[in-house]
Design a protein around this motif. Sequence first.
Motif, mmCIF file in Angstrom:
data_model
loop_
_atom_site.group_PDB
_atom_site.id
_atom_site.type_symbol
_atom_site.label_atom_id
_atom_site.label_comp_id
_atom_site.label_asym_id
_atom_site.label_seq_id
_atom_site.Cartn_x
_atom_site.Cartn_y
_atom_site.Cartn_z
ATOM 1 N N LYS A 169 -8.346 6.295 15.117
ATOM 2 C CA LYS A 169 -9.247 6.371 13.955
ATOM 3 C C LYS A 169 -9.036 7.681 13.214
ATOM 4 O O LYS A 169 -9.027 7.735 11.985
ATOM 5 N N LYS A 214 -5.840 7.827 11.212
ATOM 6 C CA LYS A 214 -6.001 7.029 9.997
ATOM 7 C C LYS A 214 -6.861 7.783 8.983
ATOM 8 O O LYS A 214 -6.490 7.935 7.828
ATOM 9 N N LYS A 247 -5.265 10.947 7.741
ATOM 10 C CA LYS A 247 -3.959 10.652 7.138
ATOM 11 C C LYS A 247 -2.817 11.511 7.685
ATOM 12 O O LYS A 247 -1.987 12.020 6.924
ATOM 13 N N LEU A 295 0.342 3.408 11.868
ATOM 14 C CA LEU A 295 -0.544 4.158 10.963
ATOM 15 C C LEU A 295 0.171 5.314 10.279
ATOM 16 O O LEU A 295 -0.376 5.950 9.390
ATOM 17 N N CYS A 296 1.394 5.633 10.743
ATOM 18 C CA CYS A 296 2.056 6.797 10.147
ATOM 19 C C CYS A 296 3.543 6.546 9.917
ATOM 20 O O CYS A 296 4.054 5.464 10.189
#
Length: 373
Positions: free
Chosen positions: A70, A73, A76, A100-101
């Motif tokens: 979380k 995300k 960032k 997520l990356c």
Amino acid sequence: MKLKDDVLKAAHAFLKGIKKNDKVLIIYHPDPDGVCSAVLFIKALEKRHPNTIHVLNQGPHVTITDETLKMVKGKKYNKVIIVDLNVENDVEAVRKLASLCDGVLIVDHHVSTGLLKREEGNITYINSCHLGFANGDKYPASKLSYDILKEWNKDMERWDWVAAIGVVGDSADDFWFDFIRDVCGKWMVERENIEMAARIIEFCRAKGYDVVERALHVLNGCNSMQEFLKSEIVKAVEDMEKEYEKVIESVKKECYDDKDGLAIIIIPTKYNMKSIVANTLSKNMFPDKTLVVIWEDKTHYHLSFRRQDRVVGMNVLAKNVVKRVKAGEGGGHIPAAGARIPKQSVGLEELRKIIEEEHKKLMEFEDESSFLP
Ligand SMILES: [Mn+2]
């Protein structure tokens, strides 16, 4: 040690790919080896990215937690480096993280079962076990990180003493005798000083995961081992040295059970120092036995498994105990592993019985396999 070109190429490609605007997160195991690995990566990157590198440990968890996913995300982070964490405990969590990356680099030395390949999508996974090391635990993450980074930037050689702390912390200095000797000569320190530095980090972990993070930042700000040994963080753990000696002393006097080459010892202390106590006792008192040190807080049993002669795999024993209890988490290396089990799932006496039974099974298996051609 000079790593093979393909290993260096894979890791350096990741480092080269980090751009000025990238947000970098380093996830580390909060023990001396993990802390030193993280510091080495900060050193390698901070000149170019002074404000965009952050660090995070997973506390007692042996996997990337949902909370971390979380956070990655939300904040960032787009480049993540994971050091000294056994990602194969939960490959799915790493894959989620990678989704997520832009890229994930993992540098580790825990037992590998091949669940994750060197390259998978945007994940680069360097593990000592894949480098021809039969016992990956003898090639700690900090030394592996150092060997990767010094080929990336020669200036990194000035941080060899940081890698040395990780190596000693992970009890691998017998394997890196020359390296440790050179560090001692170059920086005018004794092996005991390195051991003390590792112990300070270990004590910080026993005090709290936020304290160990403070130690990481302090270490990162030091220019020499001497500076670290005189730093403010030493004060934070002053009382621990005494407590540690008291615990070791109490075990020496205490009469402990020693059945089938297994000793289980419960340590009465308010600090979670099971790991360092287990290291000392295993080497000095039980070199050819399985040692399980249990420390309890309000909610959990915290276990350290040690076996110097490697006759039984401590990582397997830890995992089997967790499986039997059907709660908690555990894993690690062949000679050293850990587990954490919620108290509501099992009583202490029952847990003790389970450890004895699971240990016996592994010993019997070991006996049988020794008859095989
Ligand atoms: Mn390690």
